[in-house]
Structure formats: C-alpha cells, structure tokens
Design a protein around this motif. Sequence first.
Motif, short mmCIF file in Angstrom:
data_model
loop_
_atom_site.label_atom_id
_atom_site.label_comp_id
_atom_site.label_asym_id
_atom_site.label_seq_id
_atom_site.Cartn_x
_atom_site.Cartn_y
_atom_site.Cartn_z
N GLN A 13 0.86 -1.22 -0.03
CA GLN A 13 0.13 -0.06 0.01
C GLN A 13 0.78 1.19 0.05
O GLN A 13 1.97 1.38 0.33
CB GLN A 13 -0.87 0.03 1.21
CG GLN A 13 -2.01 -1.05 1.34
CD GLN A 13 -3.19 -0.95 2.25
OE1 GLN A 13 -2.83 -0.40 3.33
NE2 GLN A 13 -4.18 -1.30 1.84
N ALA A 14 0.30 2.17 -0.49
CA ALA A 14 1.05 3.55 -0.41
C ALA A 14 1.53 3.88 0.90
O ALA A 14 0.81 3.59 1.87
CB ALA A 14 0.12 4.57 -1.00
N ASN A 87 8.32 5.12 1.61
CA ASN A 87 7.25 5.97 1.30
C ASN A 87 6.56 5.70 0.01
O ASN A 87 6.65 6.46 -0.76
CB ASN A 87 7.73 7.04 1.56
CG ASN A 87 6.54 8.40 1.79
OD1 ASN A 87 5.15 7.83 1.61
ND2 ASN A 87 7.13 9.52 1.23
N LYS A 89 4.71 5.27 -3.56
CA LYS A 89 3.55 5.97 -4.03
C LYS A 89 3.04 5.14 -5.26
O LYS A 89 3.74 4.27 -5.82
CB LYS A 89 4.12 7.28 -4.59
CG LYS A 89 4.65 8.26 -3.57
CD LYS A 89 4.99 9.48 -4.05
CE LYS A 89 5.62 10.38 -3.00
NZ LYS A 89 6.00 11.84 -3.60
N PRO A 90 1.74 5.29 -5.55
CA PRO A 90 1.31 4.56 -6.72
C PRO A 90 1.82 4.45 -7.95
O PRO A 90 1.92 3.80 -8.66
CB PRO A 90 -0.26 4.86 -6.65
CG PRO A 90 -0.59 5.42 -5.23
CD PRO A 90 0.79 5.68 -4.69
N GLU A 91 2.52 5.76 -8.01
CA GLU A 91 3.23 6.12 -9.33
C GLU A 91 4.74 5.38 -9.46
O GLU A 91 5.24 5.43 -10.52
CB GLU A 91 3.46 7.67 -9.51
CG GLU A 91 3.92 8.32 -8.26
CD GLU A 91 3.03 8.93 -7.38
OE1 GLU A 91 1.86 8.33 -7.23
OE2 GLU A 91 3.17 10.29 -6.99
N THR A 93 4.58 2.09 -9.02
CA THR A 93 4.04 0.73 -9.69
C THR A 93 4.85 0.81 -10.96
O THR A 93 4.92 1.57 -12.01
CB THR A 93 2.68 0.80 -9.94
OG1 THR A 93 2.18 0.95 -8.71
CG2 THR A 93 2.35 -0.32 -10.82
N VAL A 123 2.06 -0.62 -6.09
CA VAL A 123 1.80 0.24 -4.97
C VAL A 123 0.17 0.59 -5.21
O VAL A 123 -0.26 1.27 -6.22
CB VAL A 123 2.48 1.32 -4.98
CG1 VAL A 123 2.16 2.28 -3.50
CG2 VAL A 123 4.12 1.04 -4.81
N SER A 124 -0.36 0.21 -4.28
CA SER A 124 -1.94 0.65 -4.21
C SER A 124 -2.25 1.88 -3.24
O SER A 124 -1.55 1.83 -2.35
CB SER A 124 -2.94 -0.60 -3.85
OG SER A 124 -2.58 -0.85 -2.65
N SER A 125 -3.05 2.69 -3.77
CA SER A 125 -3.69 3.73 -3.01
C SER A 125 -4.59 3.43 -1.95
O SER A 125 -5.21 2.12 -1.77
CB SER A 125 -4.21 4.85 -4.10
OG SER A 125 -5.26 4.38 -4.41
#
Length: 125
Positions: A13-14, A87, A89-91, A93, A123-125
Amino acid sequence: QVRLVESGGGSVQAGGSLRLSCGVFGVSYFIDGIRCMGWFRQAPGKEREGVAAIGLEDSTLYADSVKSRFAISRDKVKNSLYLQMNNLKPEDTANYFCAATPACSSVSWIGYNYWGRGTQVTVSS
C-alpha cells in the motif's frame, strides 16, 4: 554467461516499503571490473527510466521523483545490488530492472550492457 537476477518485488500500500535485491552472476566487481550498477523501471505504456545508480567510489545518482525516498547500495563481496524503497507511491508501480556495466567513468543512466529480467512492484492507494 552473465546473469542479473532481481528479487524483492511485490504489492504494497502507499506509504509502505520494499527492498529490492539483484544478484550478479558470471562477472564480478573485483575480477571483471563492474564499476557501475543501476536500477531502472518501466511502467505499462511508458518508457524505461533510470531510478538510481551507483558508480565509482560509490557515487550515486537518483531520479528526482525518488530522491529522499529510495536508497541504492551494493555489496561488492557478495556481488549484489540493493534498492531500499520507502514511502512508496502508486506512481512507483512498475517493473524494476537491475543493470550493470564495466565501462563506467562516472555514474550515469547510459552504457549499461548487462540487464536482469525485472521484478514487479505494485503500489496501491
């Protein structure tokens, strides 16, 4: 035969963390002079981009998007490369690739001639 094998990818997760590892087989820092190593990533529909690289005397280079969150390191005796990712982030991924080159006068994103097959980071939000 030179092989680079990545591991450590997964789904988080994020805000979470992952540590990627890359084992280098068939060529060594001390014998064959692998001087620069790096991590690259490619997300679906996007071009491959440099994430972090380490060169002579352990000089480092980071993409602006990962500075202060990611840390590259290597173990010359174990012939291994690592990427600590915090840390997330979804970006972030993407499929993450390890690369190496013996021809390296200064750390950069170019000139890598040994590549691994990648490890997926999601990475999921």
